[in-house]
Design an enzyme around this catalytic site. Structure first.
Site, PDB file in Angstrom:
ATOM      1  N   ASP A   8       0.717  -1.250   0.190  1.00  0.00           N
ATOM      2  CA  ASP A   8      -0.064  -0.076  -0.478  1.00  0.00           C
ATOM      3  C   ASP A   8       1.011   1.653   0.094  1.00  0.00           C
ATOM      4  O   ASP A   8       2.529   1.383   0.180  1.00  0.00           O
ATOM      5  CB  ASP A   8      -0.670  -0.159   1.580  1.00  0.00           C
ATOM      6  CG  ASP A   8      -1.921   1.371   1.392  1.00  0.00           C
ATOM      7  OD1 ASP A   8      -1.838   2.343   0.587  1.00  0.00           O
ATOM      8  OD2 ASP A   8      -1.147   2.053   2.356  1.00  0.00           O
ATOM      9  N   GLY A  11       0.165   6.265   4.174  1.00  0.00           N
ATOM     10  CA  GLY A  11       0.326   5.197   5.564  1.00  0.00           C
ATOM     11  C   GLY A  11       0.921   4.097   5.291  1.00  0.00           C
ATOM     12  O   GLY A  11       1.964   3.689   6.683  1.00  0.00           O
ATOM     13  N   LYS A 151      -7.933  -4.755  -3.236  1.00  0.00           N
ATOM     14  CA  LYS A 151      -6.981  -5.100  -3.677  1.00  0.00           C
ATOM     15  C   LYS A 151      -6.834  -6.194  -3.123  1.00  0.00           C
ATOM     16  O   LYS A 151      -5.843  -6.958  -3.721  1.00  0.00           O
ATOM     17  CB  LYS A 151      -5.886  -4.265  -2.643  1.00  0.00           C
ATOM     18  CG  LYS A 151      -5.694  -2.978  -2.346  1.00  0.00           C
ATOM     19  CD  LYS A 151      -5.415  -1.904  -0.972  1.00  0.00           C
ATOM     20  CE  LYS A 151      -5.152  -0.675  -1.542  1.00  0.00           C
ATOM     21  NZ  LYS A 151      -4.822  -0.088  -0.535  1.00  0.00           N
ATOM     22  N   ASP A 174      -1.580  -0.935   6.155  1.00  0.00           N
ATOM     23  CA  ASP A 174      -2.229   0.090   7.390  1.00  0.00           C
ATOM     24  C   ASP A 174      -3.959   0.394   7.722  1.00  0.00           C
ATOM     25  O   ASP A 174      -3.666   0.490   8.623  1.00  0.00           O
ATOM     26  CB  ASP A 174      -1.316   1.600   7.349  1.00  0.00           C
ATOM     27  CG  ASP A 174      -1.762   2.574   6.788  1.00  0.00           C
ATOM     28  OD1 ASP A 174      -2.274   2.226   5.669  1.00  0.00           O
ATOM     29  OD2 ASP A 174      -2.521   3.763   6.872  1.00  0.00           O
ATOM     30  N   SER A 175      -4.393   0.558   6.674  1.00  0.00           N
ATOM     31  CA  SER A 175      -5.618   0.877   6.973  1.00  0.00           C
ATOM     32  C   SER A 175      -7.145  -0.400   6.556  1.00  0.00           C
ATOM     33  O   SER A 175      -5.950  -0.954   5.874  1.00  0.00           O
ATOM     34  CB  SER A 175      -6.340   2.308   6.357  1.00  0.00           C
ATOM     35  OG  SER A 175      -5.713   1.854   4.926  1.00  0.00           O
TER      36      SER A 175
END
EC number: 3.1.3.18
Length: 224
Positions: A8, A11, A151, A174-175
């Site tokens: 990703d 972040g 994703k 991260d999210s």
């Protein structure tokens, strides 16, 4: 043995101000020199991820719009979903709610970005889901996606392209919008700034954040 890392961007490689960590770039280049294929998976648009691939030297395909579109190593752009329906939904909802278009929609081809006032979120989410769409907030922007456009779709596409097994793939995010790829039977890692949901399903949680974690993660999995 891990052969591919799907990473990703916001972040994970960047800080709160969306500046890319130079340490992350150095770690990616070191791992690529040792044979790792690196792919970026972002909610941003193709012009942005294309530029990241070129200027950072990413050796694998890169995905925009959360997996809905890909820039391949042969220079081609492959679109897997359409934004015809999502754009029509935005047009309709903008007449009845605070849902409104954002700048990057001029470059979006597979999904639709938007802003919205908090009091309208639940209503718009229910309307979207009833029509086969999904909305989520990435921490940086609201996204209106086709069902199945995420994703995990991108990681499965990479698995097919490179003839990989799931345990040969490492995902880093991260999210909560990274969760679909974290639910696959792949290797999983995250920075210290990740959400609790992502940390709970990760094989390795770094002590570092916002791109500084990439080197530690790669060393943990013996990729550099």
């Amino acid at each position: 043995m891990i052969r591919l890392a799907a990473i990703d961007v916001d972040g994970t490689l960047t800080d709160r101000d969306r500046l890319i960590s130079t340490k992350a770039i150095e770690s990616i280049r070191s791992a690529e020199k040792k044979g790792l294929t690196v792919s970026l998976l972002s909610g941003n648009v193709i012009p942005v991820v294309y530029a990241l691939k070129i200027f950072l030297g990413i050796n694998g395909p890169v995905f925009g719009e959360n997996g809905g579109i890909m820039f391949d190593n042969d220079g081609s752009i492959k679109k897997f979903f359409s934004n015809e329906g999502t754009n029509k939904f935005l047009e309709e909802m903008s007449k009845r709610t605070s849902m409104r278009s954002i700048l990057t929609n001029r470059w979006r081809e597979a999904s639709t970005g938007f802003d919205i006032d908090p009091e309208d979120v639940d209503y718009v989410r229910k309307e979207a889901e009833s029509r086969g769409f999904v909305i989520f907030y990435s921490g940086y922007s609201w996204h209106l996606m086709n069902r199945g456009e995420d994703k995990a779709f991108a990681v499965n596409k990479l698995k097919e392209m490179y003839s990989l097994e799931y345990d040969e793939i490492l995902v880093i995010g991260d999210s909560n919008n990274d969760m679909p790829m974290f639910q696959l039977p792949v290797r999983k890692a995250c920075p210290a700034n990740a959400t609790d949901n992502i940390k709970a399903v990760s094989d390795f949680v770094s002590d570092y954040s916002y791109g500084e974690e990439i080197g530690q993660i790669f060393k943990h999995f013996e990729l550099m």
